[in-house]
Design a protein around this motif. Structure first.
Motif, PDB file in Angstrom:
ATOM      1  N   ASN A  44       0.861  -1.185   0.000  1.00  0.00           N
ATOM      2  CA  ASN A  44       0.000   0.000   0.000  1.00  0.00           C
ATOM      3  C   ASN A  44       0.899   1.237   0.000  1.00  0.00           C
ATOM      4  O   ASN A  44       1.117   1.866   1.029  1.00  0.00           O
ATOM      5  CB  ASN A  44      -0.914  -0.013   1.226  1.00  0.00           C
ATOM      6  CG  ASN A  44      -1.966   1.072   1.157  1.00  0.00           C
ATOM      7  OD1 ASN A  44      -2.242   1.620   0.091  1.00  0.00           O
ATOM      8  ND2 ASN A  44      -2.543   1.411   2.296  1.00  0.00           N
ATOM      9  N   PRO A  45       1.454   1.586  -1.151  1.00  0.00           N
ATOM     10  CA  PRO A  45       2.453   2.657  -1.193  1.00  0.00           C
ATOM     11  C   PRO A  45       1.851   4.012  -0.843  1.00  0.00           C
ATOM     12  O   PRO A  45       0.688   4.293  -1.154  1.00  0.00           O
ATOM     13  CB  PRO A  45       2.945   2.624  -2.647  1.00  0.00           C
ATOM     14  CG  PRO A  45       1.822   2.021  -3.412  1.00  0.00           C
ATOM     15  CD  PRO A  45       1.185   1.030  -2.490  1.00  0.00           C
ATOM     16  N   PRO A  46       2.621   4.874  -0.187  1.00  0.00           N
ATOM     17  CA  PRO A  46       2.149   6.246   0.055  1.00  0.00           C
ATOM     18  C   PRO A  46       2.025   7.017  -1.252  1.00  0.00           C
ATOM     19  O   PRO A  46       2.724   6.734  -2.223  1.00  0.00           O
ATOM     20  CB  PRO A  46       3.243   6.831   0.969  1.00  0.00           C
ATOM     21  CG  PRO A  46       4.455   5.997   0.706  1.00  0.00           C
ATOM     22  CD  PRO A  46       3.960   4.624   0.368  1.00  0.00           C
ATOM     23  N   ILE A  47       1.106   7.985  -1.266  1.00  0.00           N
ATOM     24  CA  ILE A  47       0.819   8.760  -2.466  1.00  0.00           C
ATOM     25  C   ILE A  47       1.393  10.166  -2.298  1.00  0.00           C
ATOM     26  O   ILE A  47       1.195  10.813  -1.268  1.00  0.00           O
ATOM     27  CB  ILE A  47      -0.692   8.840  -2.731  1.00  0.00           C
ATOM     28  CG1 ILE A  47      -1.296   7.424  -2.817  1.00  0.00           C
ATOM     29  CG2 ILE A  47      -0.975   9.605  -4.001  1.00  0.00           C
ATOM     30  CD1 ILE A  47      -0.720   6.576  -3.910  1.00  0.00           C
ATOM     31  N   SER A  48       2.088  10.605  -3.302  1.00  0.00           N
ATOM     32  CA  SER A  48       2.613  11.970  -3.321  1.00  0.00           C
ATOM     33  C   SER A  48       1.979  12.730  -4.490  1.00  0.00           C
ATOM     34  O   SER A  48       1.610  12.140  -5.509  1.00  0.00           O
ATOM     35  CB  SER A  48       4.139  11.967  -3.456  1.00  0.00           C
ATOM     36  OG  SER A  48       4.534  11.328  -4.658  1.00  0.00           O
ATOM     37  N   ASN A 229      -5.938  11.206 -10.208  1.00  0.00           N
ATOM     38  CA  ASN A 229      -5.890  10.510  -8.922  1.00  0.00           C
ATOM     39  C   ASN A 229      -5.437   9.065  -9.105  1.00  0.00           C
ATOM     40  O   ASN A 229      -5.663   8.456 -10.157  1.00  0.00           O
ATOM     41  CB  ASN A 229      -7.265  10.535  -8.246  1.00  0.00           C
ATOM     42  CG  ASN A 229      -7.749  11.939  -7.981  1.00  0.00           C
ATOM     43  OD1 ASN A 229      -6.947  12.818  -7.667  1.00  0.00           O
ATOM     44  ND2 ASN A 229      -9.039  12.160  -8.123  1.00  0.00           N
ATOM     45  N   VAL A 230      -4.819   8.511  -8.069  1.00  0.00           N
ATOM     46  CA  VAL A 230      -4.352   7.131  -8.076  1.00  0.00           C
ATOM     47  C   VAL A 230      -5.334   6.279  -7.284  1.00  0.00           C
ATOM     48  O   VAL A 230      -5.753   6.650  -6.185  1.00  0.00           O
ATOM     49  CB  VAL A 230      -2.936   7.027  -7.477  1.00  0.00           C
ATOM     50  CG1 VAL A 230      -2.500   5.568  -7.366  1.00  0.00           C
ATOM     51  CG2 VAL A 230      -1.939   7.784  -8.338  1.00  0.00           C
ATOM     52  N   GLU A 345      -1.319  12.547  -8.844  1.00  0.00           N
ATOM     53  CA  GLU A 345      -0.934  11.692  -7.727  1.00  0.00           C
ATOM     54  C   GLU A 345      -0.126  10.513  -8.255  1.00  0.00           C
ATOM     55  O   GLU A 345      -0.504   9.905  -9.265  1.00  0.00           O
ATOM     56  CB  GLU A 345      -2.178  11.186  -6.987  1.00  0.00           C
ATOM     57  CG  GLU A 345      -2.911  12.257  -6.214  1.00  0.00           C
ATOM     58  CD  GLU A 345      -4.081  11.701  -5.433  1.00  0.00           C
ATOM     59  OE1 GLU A 345      -4.613  12.409  -4.576  1.00  0.00           O
ATOM     60  OE2 GLU A 345      -4.458  10.539  -5.686  1.00  0.00           O
ATOM     61  N   ARG A 346       0.974  10.206  -7.565  1.00  0.00           N
ATOM     62  CA  ARG A 346       1.823   9.093  -7.976  1.00  0.00           C
ATOM     63  C   ARG A 346       2.227   8.285  -6.752  1.00  0.00           C
ATOM     64  O   ARG A 346       2.446   8.858  -5.679  1.00  0.00           O
ATOM     65  CB  ARG A 346       3.087   9.608  -8.671  1.00  0.00           C
ATOM     66  CG  ARG A 346       2.836  10.439  -9.923  1.00  0.00           C
ATOM     67  CD  ARG A 346       4.136  10.994 -10.453  1.00  0.00           C
ATOM     68  NE  ARG A 346       3.927  11.881 -11.593  1.00  0.00           N
ATOM     69  CZ  ARG A 346       4.893  12.609 -12.143  1.00  0.00           C
ATOM     70  NH1 ARG A 346       6.137  12.545 -11.659  1.00  0.00           N
ATOM     71  NH2 ARG A 346       4.626  13.402 -13.170  1.00  0.00           N
ATOM     72  N   PRO A 347       2.364   6.966  -6.908  1.00  0.00           N
ATOM     73  CA  PRO A 347       2.899   6.161  -5.797  1.00  0.00           C
ATOM     74  C   PRO A 347       4.354   6.551  -5.544  1.00  0.00           C
ATOM     75  O   PRO A 347       5.160   6.618  -6.471  1.00  0.00           O
ATOM     76  CB  PRO A 347       2.780   4.720  -6.310  1.00  0.00           C
ATOM     77  CG  PRO A 347       1.776   4.766  -7.407  1.00  0.00           C
ATOM     78  CD  PRO A 347       1.908   6.121  -8.034  1.00  0.00           C
ATOM     79  N   SER A 348       4.683   6.832  -4.292  1.00  0.00           N
ATOM     80  CA  SER A 348       6.031   7.276  -3.946  1.00  0.00           C
ATOM     81  C   SER A 348       6.899   6.142  -3.412  1.00  0.00           C
ATOM     82  O   SER A 348       7.907   6.399  -2.756  1.00  0.00           O
ATOM     83  CB  SER A 348       5.958   8.400  -2.911  1.00  0.00           C
ATOM     84  OG  SER A 348       5.274   7.967  -1.745  1.00  0.00           O
ATOM     85  N   TYR A 349       6.521   4.898  -3.678  1.00  0.00           N
ATOM     86  CA  TYR A 349       7.318   3.758  -3.228  1.00  0.00           C
ATOM     87  C   TYR A 349       7.145   2.637  -4.242  1.00  0.00           C
ATOM     88  O   TYR A 349       6.018   2.240  -4.551  1.00  0.00           O
ATOM     89  CB  TYR A 349       6.860   3.293  -1.842  1.00  0.00           C
ATOM     90  CG  TYR A 349       7.854   2.399  -1.120  1.00  0.00           C
ATOM     91  CD1 TYR A 349       8.948   2.954  -0.473  1.00  0.00           C
ATOM     92  CD2 TYR A 349       7.691   1.025  -1.095  1.00  0.00           C
ATOM     93  CE1 TYR A 349       9.859   2.145   0.186  1.00  0.00           C
ATOM     94  CE2 TYR A 349       8.604   0.211  -0.441  1.00  0.00           C
ATOM     95  CZ  TYR A 349       9.689   0.773   0.205  1.00  0.00           C
ATOM     96  OH  TYR A 349      10.600  -0.011   0.851  1.00  0.00           O
ATOM     97  N   ASP A 350       8.271   2.135  -4.782  1.00  0.00           N
ATOM     98  CA  ASP A 350       8.211   1.090  -5.791  1.00  0.00           C
ATOM     99  C   ASP A 350       9.174  -0.035  -5.426  1.00  0.00           C
ATOM    100  O   ASP A 350       9.775  -0.060  -4.343  1.00  0.00           O
ATOM    101  CB  ASP A 350       8.532   1.651  -7.173  1.00  0.00           C
ATOM    102  CG  ASP A 350       9.875   2.379  -7.218  1.00  0.00           C
ATOM    103  OD1 ASP A 350      10.652   2.263  -6.240  1.00  0.00           O
ATOM    104  OD2 ASP A 350      10.148   3.055  -8.217  1.00  0.00           O
ATOM    105  N   THR A 351       9.333  -0.995  -6.349  1.00  0.00           N
ATOM    106  CA  THR A 351      10.159  -2.178  -6.088  1.00  0.00           C
ATOM    107  C   THR A 351      11.629  -1.810  -5.899  1.00  0.00           C
ATOM    108  O   THR A 351      12.319  -2.400  -5.058  1.00  0.00           O
ATOM    109  CB  THR A 351      10.009  -3.172  -7.252  1.00  0.00           C
ATOM    110  OG1 THR A 351       8.634  -3.437  -7.481  1.00  0.00           O
ATOM    111  CG2 THR A 351      10.717  -4.476  -6.930  1.00  0.00           C
TER     112      THR A 351
END
Length: 433
Positions: A44-48, A229-230, A345-351
């Motif tokens: 559940n990555p944080p959103i920036s 939005n994400v 909005e983009r996920p701020s955490y990836d692989t």
């Protein structure tokens, strides 16, 4: 001596081991906590939110919804209702209404203004063919018309935008309600994917509103903001083409009101209840609808927000009188720049960040590397599966020994040759030199 005595003797022989094991234990706890946080952020990555400006080659025009004020024909409503009726919200419209003779659909349809009674001329980039027009019936706003662009514009100027001349045809009425002083047009500017609703438009935060008086010429400059939005596990969003969360919410409210009053009105589409057939039920429905229209209560309708939306900001460039014999209104709506504010909005955490965090935690706190992890995995495999591996190895060795004699016999030649006979050369046949 006992267990505790042996433990005490072991610690006394090498007290530093206790410190090493305690530090290792604390580091393992910290690593477990950090790994849990890393896996949580990965699932559940944080959103920036990222904001930037973009200059497009083409610009998308908004939808324009136009509603007349006053919205109804008083003389028609009065004749059909057998009472003084400047607007259906007044009780005098329903006291003597002939429910069995005049259908409610006919009452609202004939009491509102048609397309040719609203537009004297209209166009986008100077052409009416660049615009789609559809109408919608509402209780307070009457019949409204929504103009949607068929194409994106490649240029920005006053001549390229919307140009509208609206014809009001308002005359002095005999009722005690003053309609001329507030006569004009409600202009709603919104995303072309949204459907106009008189209930949710005022509270959506995504609609720009301007009121224009009759005999007035106005120029409205537009600026656009694009929101993306994400979709997350906690909050879903809709990407379906043609979906409108405002329309979804309005239908939800209509159904609740129709179920409460046990009847529906002609402006309440997609509702299964039958139209109201007496004064009491109609008055109750209008009172409940009025409470919702003027209230701020939230309805739990489970309507998804759109994943992508546009918000338009208006600036009044010019506002002056429009001197015409008829009560007409001139409206220009256009862009002056192709610059659009983009908010995504983009996920701020990836692989990649996950691998970096896990590697940093294991390397810093436990001193592990990829080679060290390989060695640990080898030892764990031998520890848990060592017996199984040994049995498989012994089984393979027995199988190999049982097959080796047969292989030797199959490779032996049927005829045995003497090595001396192979290398003896007949000396008599050799030439002399």
């Amino acid at each position: 001596m006992g267990y505790w005595g042996e433990l005490r003797a072991w610690l006394l022989r090498d007290p530093a081991k206790l410190i090493r094991y305690l530090v290792l234990f604390v580091c393992c706890i910290v690593v477990i906590v950090q790994l849990y946080e890393c896996f949580s952020k990965l699932s559940n990555p944080p959103i920036s939110t990222h904001s930037y400006y973009n200059v497009n080659e083409t610009i998308e025009m908004p939808a324009i919804t136009i509603c007349r004020e006053p919205p109804y024909k008083e003389e028609v409503l009065t004749n059909l209702s057998n009472g003084n009726c400047p607007h259906p919200k007044f009780a005098t419209c329903w006291m003597n209404y002939p429910y069995g003779e005049v259908p409610l659909d006919e009452f609202f349809m004939n009491g509102t203004f048609q397309l040719d009674e609203t537009f004297y001329s209209y166009g986008l980039n100077g052409e009416p063919s660049n615009v789609d027009i559809d109408s919608s019936l509402h209780f307070y706003m009457g019949r409204c018309y929504t103009l949607r662009p068929k194409m994106a514009m490649k240029r920005v100027s006053k001549q390229v935008g919307y140009s509208l001349i609206l014809e009001h045809n308002l005359v002095q009425t005999t009722s005690s309600v003053d309609l001329i002083s507030g006569a004009g047009w409600h202009i709603f500017i919104h995303d072309k994917r949204e459907n106009f609703t008189e209930i949710n438009m005022k509270g959506s935060g995504r609609v720009e509103y301007v009121f224009v008086n009759i005999r007035e010429a106005i120029e409205i400059k537009l600026q656009s903001q694009f929101f993306s939005n994400v979709e997350t596990r906690e909050q879903d969003c809709a990407r379906k083409e043609g979906y409108s969360d405002l329309k979804c919410g309005e239908i939800c409210i209509w159904r609740d009101l129709a179920e409460e009053a046990n009847c529906s009105g002609p402006w309440m589409h997609d509702v299964d209840q039958e139209p109201c057939s007496d004064n009491t039920s109609m008055r109750n429905l209008i009172e409940d609808y009025h409470a919702v229209y003027d209230g701020d209560n939230e309805f739990n309708c489970n309507c998804l927000q759109p994943c992508e939306s546009r918000i338009y900001t208006t600036y009044i460039q010019s506002r002056k009188s429009f001197d015409q014999p008829e009560p007409r209104t001139l409206i220009f709506i256009y862009y002056t720049t192709k610059l659009i504010s983009m908010i995504e909005e983009r996920p701020s955490y990836d692989t990649t960040q996950f691998i970096a965090d896990v590697g940093g935690s294991l390397g810093f706190l436990l001193g592990l590397s990829v080679l060290g992890l390989i060695g640990i995995l080898e030892h764990l495999t031998l520890f848990f599966c060592g017996d199984c591996i040994k049995r498989l190895q012994q089984k393979n060795e027995k199988h190999a020994r049982s097959e080796s004699p047969a292989d030797g016999e199959s490779q032996a030649s049927d005829e045995t040759l003497d090595v001396n006979t192979v290398y003896i050369v007949d000396t008599e046949k050799l030439d002399k030199y």
